[in-house]
Enzyme design. Structure first.
Site, PDB file in Angstrom:
ATOM      1  N   ASP A 315       0.850  -1.188   0.000  1.00  9.84           N
ATOM      2  CA  ASP A 315       0.000   0.000   0.000  1.00  9.84           C
ATOM      3  C   ASP A 315       0.880   1.228   0.000  1.00  9.84           C
ATOM      4  OD1 ASP A 315      -2.689  -0.429  -0.188  1.00  9.84           O
ATOM      5  OD2 ASP A 315      -2.828  -1.167   1.869  1.00  9.84           O
ATOM      6  N   PHE A 385     -13.346  22.988   6.963  1.00  9.52           N
ATOM      7  CA  PHE A 385     -13.605  22.090   5.831  1.00  9.52           C
ATOM      8  C   PHE A 385     -14.943  21.395   6.014  1.00  9.52           C
ATOM      9  CE2 PHE A 385     -13.446  18.035   3.679  1.00  9.52           C
ATOM     10  CZ  PHE A 385     -12.924  18.390   2.448  1.00  9.52           C
ATOM     11  N   SER A 386     -15.734  21.418   4.994  1.00 13.55           N
ATOM     12  CA  SER A 386     -16.985  20.656   5.084  1.00 13.55           C
ATOM     13  C   SER A 386     -17.141  19.819   3.830  1.00 13.55           C
ATOM     14  CB  SER A 386     -18.178  21.603   5.230  1.00 13.55           C
ATOM     15  OG  SER A 386     -18.527  22.113   3.961  1.00 13.55           O
ATOM     16  N   THR A 389     -18.771  21.914   0.765  1.00 12.51           N
ATOM     17  CA  THR A 389     -17.974  22.872  -0.016  1.00 12.51           C
ATOM     18  C   THR A 389     -16.626  22.298  -0.417  1.00 12.51           C
ATOM     19  OG1 THR A 389     -17.003  23.768   1.981  1.00 12.51           O
ATOM     20  CG2 THR A 389     -19.026  24.797   1.213  1.00 12.51           C
ATOM     21  N   SER A 392     -11.644  24.972   2.779  1.00 11.44           N
ATOM     22  CA  SER A 392     -11.558  25.606   4.093  1.00 11.44           C
ATOM     23  C   SER A 392     -10.942  26.977   3.868  1.00 11.44           C
ATOM     24  CB  SER A 392     -10.725  24.770   5.048  1.00 11.44           C
ATOM     25  OG  SER A 392      -9.393  24.700   4.583  1.00 11.44           O
ATOM     26  N   ASP A 539      -9.770  -5.356   1.915  1.00 11.57           N
ATOM     27  CA  ASP A 539      -8.549  -6.069   1.536  1.00 11.57           C
ATOM     28  C   ASP A 539      -8.733  -7.579   1.648  1.00 11.57           C
ATOM     29  OD1 ASP A 539      -6.985  -3.846   1.013  1.00 11.57           O
ATOM     30  OD2 ASP A 539      -6.405  -3.620   3.118  1.00 11.57           O
TER      31      ASP A 539
END
Lengths: 699, 603
Positions: A315, A385-386, A389, A392, A539
């Site tokens: 990963d 931050f949402s 939207t 931020s 996984d």
């Protein structure tokens, strides 16, 4: 960092004592039969014991003293092999005992309904079955393996991992599994039990490390076949010597035929007792070494397969790169000064406590000396931050000292969100911004666009930071012949850039669980062995398909069930160490086999002239070591043969060192050390023992 | 050994290696069903063979079917040879009116020729009719060789196929191997030998007057004319008891000698084999026959490389074989050239000079000398040929040790056609196994993982010959029936018995002599040894082929153990030598090594 749960020192007096007791306990025919090579020695020891008793009664073909010496050393050979196995098991057993201490009978609060607040009844943890739902509150022990279906709590897993820092377990996501025997420190959890009694992860671990009916691994079986074949060849070579010797005595008219005691001594010296005696210790120690690395393998087969891995799926996040991206540059659009962009970016990030946000502030300070400003004195309001939207930013009031300056609205976010933000305000999306954004993406970084009002200022580059030293690890892997493939959800452009920087051989971008599974199947169809690590439920299919699947202990129960190893430290880079351990196990077997066979040359030079000294004295020319007497020669060879097992126990337990230098070079080195070394060492050893026996007047 | 001696060995090796590539690539084409030049003439014959015998050439056999076909076919061959011998007195082409062969000898010979051993307990010219020689022994020379090559090709297919059930068609491999490889090569070699004076006739034996009356039979023996106790070649004697006339054995020899050399059969038309002037008259015929011994086994290494898609793999094996061969030539030839210290002590000149070859010439032909006798002895035992141009029993202990040990190594240094290489591949599997572990990977050879099943089968292949040789030798020395045939008691007698069993237990067929082996005890037991060592090895080899064919092919990567490098060739040599040495050192110590030390003691 990690505190080892038990002492694993070879010289631990308690372990040694246990091992000595174990060595004798293993003398039953049933135990000996499991190891065909040592079984032959076992039978030989019994035979010479009988011959010694016969000699005591005056009927033997050899003097009683010589007969006794040979008999004792043959028994020592058997005991030493038992001891080696017991030492290896002892170390694992100590670990198992430690694990078992975690497995006390825990009172469980079994919920009537699968939700918090339901009524519960107190039952014994051992009576819980798959599907039962329990409540675990602060201070309670987790009664069994299961998945969190409700709640968040910090859990002390030190009983399993030895790691003292508590971990967070919560419902949903990849951190939803709990292990029986761990303890909830705060809050509460509602857990659905996923195993029946006796099948839990702890039970499997305990069973694995101490099981006497340890399954032989495929290579071990193949090697045992080879060793049995060699034993049969030597058996024939030795048995046929009796008629050869009788005939030679008849026709030469002198001497007496070779005695059965000497024949048994010769046989034991020739058959590959060194590897035969240490074979099972190597296997047990291999699993033990995994445990020291805090990896629990569910079978020896998995450890062995790890040595064969051709392809490693890794990963990106957490393995190849640090989990967090960091700001690495500001790229303003035309007409905007870089410092202005940096200033805006800094303002927008002041209240952003994510690592990415912190890194923007730090970069602005490093590059432009922009000091962190006191956000309160600015009177700023922050826009967090949402999900709606996906931006931020910060709103600043106009400076009261500078009338006319409007208040500022600064936003940062992904390119398409900011574009939408600007366009809805009637602003224009500059064409050159697209180039800037693409350039950043092509470098494997994430572009973050900064806008003030309806005007785009430029781009912040958030760089994926490749872990230090990882590139060197990949070079090592390449030398081992292992291909590395990076798995990432990023787009191809970003993935390609990071893959190039980290030095992986290939990558899978925009990876879905199906794509991962398909990739594994494709490599397997080409005849390759695939290893991967994983933690999430998504996984699980890929883990189940991979040949070596390491699940993170922090991962979900589904992932752990699907894997054949669990890494208690949840460290994805550990796969590399697992591969090395697997290789070490195979190499140790191969090296000791070579050593064992090479030893036979010197033993022939010791025993053949001695055995026929009376019939054909001319054969003494072959006594190149100038051993004192026929008796001392035979005894020295037998003693050497027994002592070498003891001498090699540390090597068998530690495993021979693996260096990623390419197959040809590795073979060359090991042939030199264990092949040529195996030729030379016994000449020195047997001579030394002979000198010692003579000096002590024992022969 | 002097300069010309080295030169002869060098020329031999160069010719051998030079021919390996062209012949090897030709054979690979034959077995891969590609067109070869001879198709034009033989394709019709090939098709006719299939149609007459009802064989579907397209059928792909699983390994069990393949093994059954091989075993049943060989069994019928064995029966045919047995019956021909038992009824030769009533069958045609028997100008000397030779009687039927005894059952035990007929059994021994039938097994011997079917199994590509060609151990000969009998004397050819005094035992076998022309019909038996040609239809029985000659035909088996072709078929046993083709069988060995077929099994090898099946094993190679095991490596090249992936996820496959079948390993080819035995009947097709047999037919193509015989038709396109053995027959044309034998035809060319037979013509060349006839050109050198090897006889090829149906005429009865000729009685001729001697030009010079011989004083004793030893002279006749040294001419290679009267070796057998059965007494053919004994002529009329004059009144003084000195022979005046001699019977010269003849027959269709050249056709049989060509295939006996090419097919690593080694069964001579005449009792003394290629020491006989009608079987091997000139140094040139000697060179050609000697070359023919190793020709196909060496070239098959190249075919192997070509068929697995990497000629370096074939060269590595050929290099390993050649190195061991050269090393043992360097034991035997100098040991013979040094001569016998006991004779030196008597003042006999054994030095090399323009007039004499020097060295130990007992049992050797003067027209071949030390080098060509020693080289032949090593070549014929390296390959499981077993034809001789000198008497190995008369070699110095060390000179005789090398041929004996070469057989005990399992006939894998060149070895029999097909069987030598498949034996060597099995050793390579074992070498790869140990080496693979040492580099920390599940061992793989040519992309195929070597696992428990392959090891089990490889173990059988490596186990059986030593068990037969050591067990048989022990048996012979314990029973009066076995000891009764030993004429040289002591270490040398032991060597003779050990040699006989080494030869039969590894399908070589050469004899040390000195041991009277044409008695029921040895005929039966050696016969069984030849039977087991041939077919009990063939079956596990085919099992490996089947198992490998069903596997996936692992792609080669930097972690793969390279098996084409000098290091691997050395490892292969060590594996072969270690198994051979560790198994037989005690026995060799009581035989040739004691003899050698005792001989030096005389010094």
């Amino acid at each position: 960092m990690t505190s080892k749960p038990v002492s694993t020192s070879l010289m631990d007096p308690h372990l040694l004592q246990q091992a000595i007791i174990g060595a004798f306990a293993k003398l039953t025919p049933r135990r000996q039969w499991q190891n065909p090579v040592m079984f032959v020695v076992y039978l030989g020891s019994i035979l010479t014991s009988v011959l010694w008793l016969q000699a005591c009664n005056g009927g033997g073909e050899e003097p009683a003293g010589f007969s006794l010496a040979i008999t004792l050393w043959l028994w020592f050979t058997v005991l030493f092999a038992n001891f080696a196995e017991a030492v290896a098991e002892g170390r694992s057993k100590a670990q198992a005992a430690f694990l078992r201490s975690a497995k006390r009978d825990i009172a469980a609060k079994k919920l009537d309904e699968a939700k918090y607040g339901s009524n519960y009844s107190k039952v014994a943890g051992s009576s819980l079955r798959r599907g039962d739902v329990v409540l675990i509150e602060a201070g309670d022990f987790v009664p069994g393996d299961g998945d969190v279906i409700e709640g968040v709590a910090s859990v002390d897993e030190s009983a399993i991992t030895g790691e003292s820092a508590p971990v967070i377990r919560e419902s949903g996501g990849d951190f939803s599994s709990v292990t029986g025997g761990t303890r909830v420190l705060s809050d509460w959890l509602v857990v659905r039990i996923s195993t029946n009694p006796g099948e839990s992860f702890l039970d499997r671990m305990i069973g694995m490390v101490e099981s006497a009916k340890r399954q032989k691994t495929p290579n071990e079986i193949a090697l045992t076949i080879l060793l049995v074949a060699l034993t049969l060849v030597f058996l024939m070579a030795v048995v046929s010597l009796l008629p050869f010797s009788i005939y030679s005595v008849e026709t030469a008219g002198s001497g007496r035929p070779i005695s059965v005691t000497v024949l048994v001594a010769l046989l034991v010296c020739l058959i590959p007792t060194t590897i035969g005696g240490l074979l099972s210790a190597i296997g047990v120690a291999g699993i033990g070494r995994m445990m020291q690395k805090n990896v629990i393998a569910t079978s020896g087969r998995a450890v062995e397969a790890a040595g064969d891995v051709d392809v490693l799926l890794l990963d990106k996040t957490g393995t190849i790169t640090l989990g967090n991206r960091q700001a690495s540059g500001f790229f303003p659009v035309k007409g905007v000064k870089e410092a202005v962009l940096a200033d805006a970016a800094q303002l927008a990030s002041l209240a952003d406590e994510t690592p990415e946000g912190r890194s923007v502030v730090i970069l602005a300070k490093q590059k432009y000396g922009l000091r962190e400003r006191d956000i309160h004195s600015l009177g700023a309001t922050f826009v967090h931050f949402s999900a709606q939207t996906r931006m931020s930013g910060v709103n600043l009031p106009g400076d009261p000292n500078k009338p006319g300056e409007p208040c500022r609205h600064i936003r940062k976010g992904a390119a398409d969100s900011i574009r939408q933000h600007i366009e809805t305000q009637g602003g224009k999306w500059p064409a050159e911004l697209k180039t800037l954004v693409d350039d950043v993406a092509r470098r494997g970084s994430t572009p973050l666009v900064v806008a003030e009002g309806d005007k785009a200022l430029g781009v912040i580059e958030l760089k994926d930071i490749v872990k230090g030293g990882i590139k060197e690890r990949f070079i090592e892997l390449r030398q081992m012949g292992i291909k590395t493939i990076m798995i990432t959800g990023d787009n191809r452009l970003t993935a390609a850039a990071i893959a190039a920087e980290a030095g992986v051989d290939d990558f899978l971008a925009e990876a879905t669980p199906e794509a991962k599974l398909a990739l594994i199947r494709q490599h397997q169809a080409d005849g390759r062995l695939v290893a991967m690590t994983g933690d999430g439920t998504n996984d699980a299919p890929a883990l189940a398909q991979a040949d070596v699947a390491v699940a993170m202990n922090s991962g979900t129960q589904a992932a752990k069930e699907a894997g054949n190893m669990v890494d208690l430290d949840s460290n994805p880079t550990k796969l590399i160490e697992i591969v090395e351990t697997g290789k070490q196990m195979l190499m140790t077997r191969g090296a000791l086999t070579t050593f064992s066979i090479a030893n036979d040359v010197a033993k022939y030079f010791a025993i053949i002239p001695a055995a026929f000294a009376t019939t054909y004295p001319v054969l003494n020319v072959l006594n190149v070591m100038h051993l004192a007497t026929p008796a001392s020669a035979i005894l020295s060879a037998v003693i050497f043969n027994a002592l070498i097992i003891i001498a090699l126990i540390p090597l068998a337990l530690k495993g021979i060192k693996y260096r990623p230098v390419g197959a040809e070079q590795l073979l060359h080195n090991n042939l030199l050390v264990y092949g040529v070394g195996g030729l030379i060492v016994p000449f020195i050893g047997i001579k030394a023992i002979d000198l010692f026996l003579v000096a002590m007047n024992w022969v | 050994m002097n300069g010309p001696g080295f030169l002869q060995i060098a020329i031999y090796l160069i010719a051998l290696i030079a021919l390996a590539k062209p012949l090897g690539s030709y054979m690979a084409r034959v077995y891969q069903d590609e067109s070869v030049g001879l198709n034009r003439w033989f394709a019709g014959v090939e098709r006719l063979c299939y149609r007459l015998s009802g064989v579907d050439p397209e059928q792909d056999m699983r390994w069990r079917q393949y093994a059954w076909a091989a075993l049943v076919f060989n069994l019928f061959g064995l029966l045919a040879v047995y019956l021909l011998q038992r009824f030769q007195d009533v069958l045609p082409l028997n100008p000397q009116a030779l009687p039927a062969v005894t059952p035990d000898s007929a059994f021994n010979t039938a097994v011997s020729f079917a199994s590509n051993t060609n151990w000969q307990g009998y004397g050819g010219e005094s035992t076998m009719s022309y019909l038996t020689q040609m239809l029985g022994l000659g035909v088996q020379n072709f078929l046993s060789a083709a069988s060995g090559m077929a099994v090898l090709v099946a094993l190679i297919r095991g490596f090249t196929r992936r996820n496959a059930q079948g390993i080819g068609n035995f009947w097709v491999d047999m037919t193509r191997g015989t038709l396109y490889i053995l027959l044309p090569l034998s035809f060319v070699l037979a013509l060349a030998l006839v050109g050198q004076g090897v006889v090829q006739t149906f005429n009865p034996y000729q009685t001729v007057s001697l030009l010079e009356t011989s004083n004793n039979t030893v002279d006749a023996k040294s001419m290679g004319l009267a070796p057998s106790p059965a007494g053919e070649g004994r002529g009329e004697e004059n009144q003084t008891g000195k022979p005046t006339k001699q019977t010269l054995a003849l027959g269709p020899a050249a056709s049989q000698i060509a295939i006996k050399q090419l097919g690593t059969n080694g069964g001579g038309f005449f009792s003394v084999n290629s020491a006989h002037p009608y079987e091997n008259p000139t140094p040139l015929s000697n060179f050609l026959e000697m070359l023919a011994i190793l020709l196909i086994p060496a070239a098959l290494c190249y075919s192997f490389g070509l068929m697995v898609g990497d000629t370096r793999q074939g060269w590595a094996i050929l290099a390993a074989m050649t190195l061991v061969f050269v090393a043992l030539v360097c034991v035997t030839v100098p040991a013979e050239q040094r001569g016998n210290p006991a004779l030196t002590a008597l003042g006999i000149d054994q030095s090399i000079s323009a007039q004499q070859a020097g060295g130990n010439m007992e049992g050797k032909e003067t027209r071949f000398g030390i080098v060509n006798s020693g080289l032949w002895a090593v070549a014929t035992t390296a390959a499981s040929n077993g034809s001789v141009n000198s008497m190995h029993d008369s070699y110095t202990p060390l000179g005789g040790l090398a041929p004996m040990w070469l057989m005990q190594l399992g006939e894998v240094i060149f070895g029999g056609v097909g069987s030598g290489l498949y034996g060597m591949i099995v050793f390579a599997i074992v070498a790869v196994f140990i080496a693979g572990l040492m580099i920390g990977r599940t061992p793989e050879y040519l992309g195929k993982k070597i696992e428990a099943y392959e090891m089990k089968m490889a173990a059988i292949v490596i186990l059986i010959p030593p068990l037969l040789v050591l067990g048989g030798t022990a048996l012979s020395l314990m029973l009066d029936a076995g000891k009764a045939s030993i004429f040289n008691p002591g270490a040398h007698g032991f060597s003779e018995v050990l040699y006989a069993w080494s030869s039969a237990g590894n399908n070589n067929g050469s004899a040390f002599g000195g041991l009277s082996a044409n008695v029921p005890f040895y005929n039966v037991w050696l016969g069984l040894a030849m039977l087991f060592s041939r077919y009990w090895l063939m079956i596990p080899v085919l099992a490996i082929a089947g198992s490998l064919a069903a596997k996936k092919t692992v792609p080669v990567g930097p972690g793969t153990l390279p098996t084409h490098t000098p290091l691997f060739a050395v490892l292969l040599i060590i594996t072969v030598l270690m198994v051979g040495a560790l198994t037989f050192v005690p026995a060799l110590a009581l035989g040739p090594i004691v003899e050698h030390l005792q001989m030096l003691g005389h010094h």
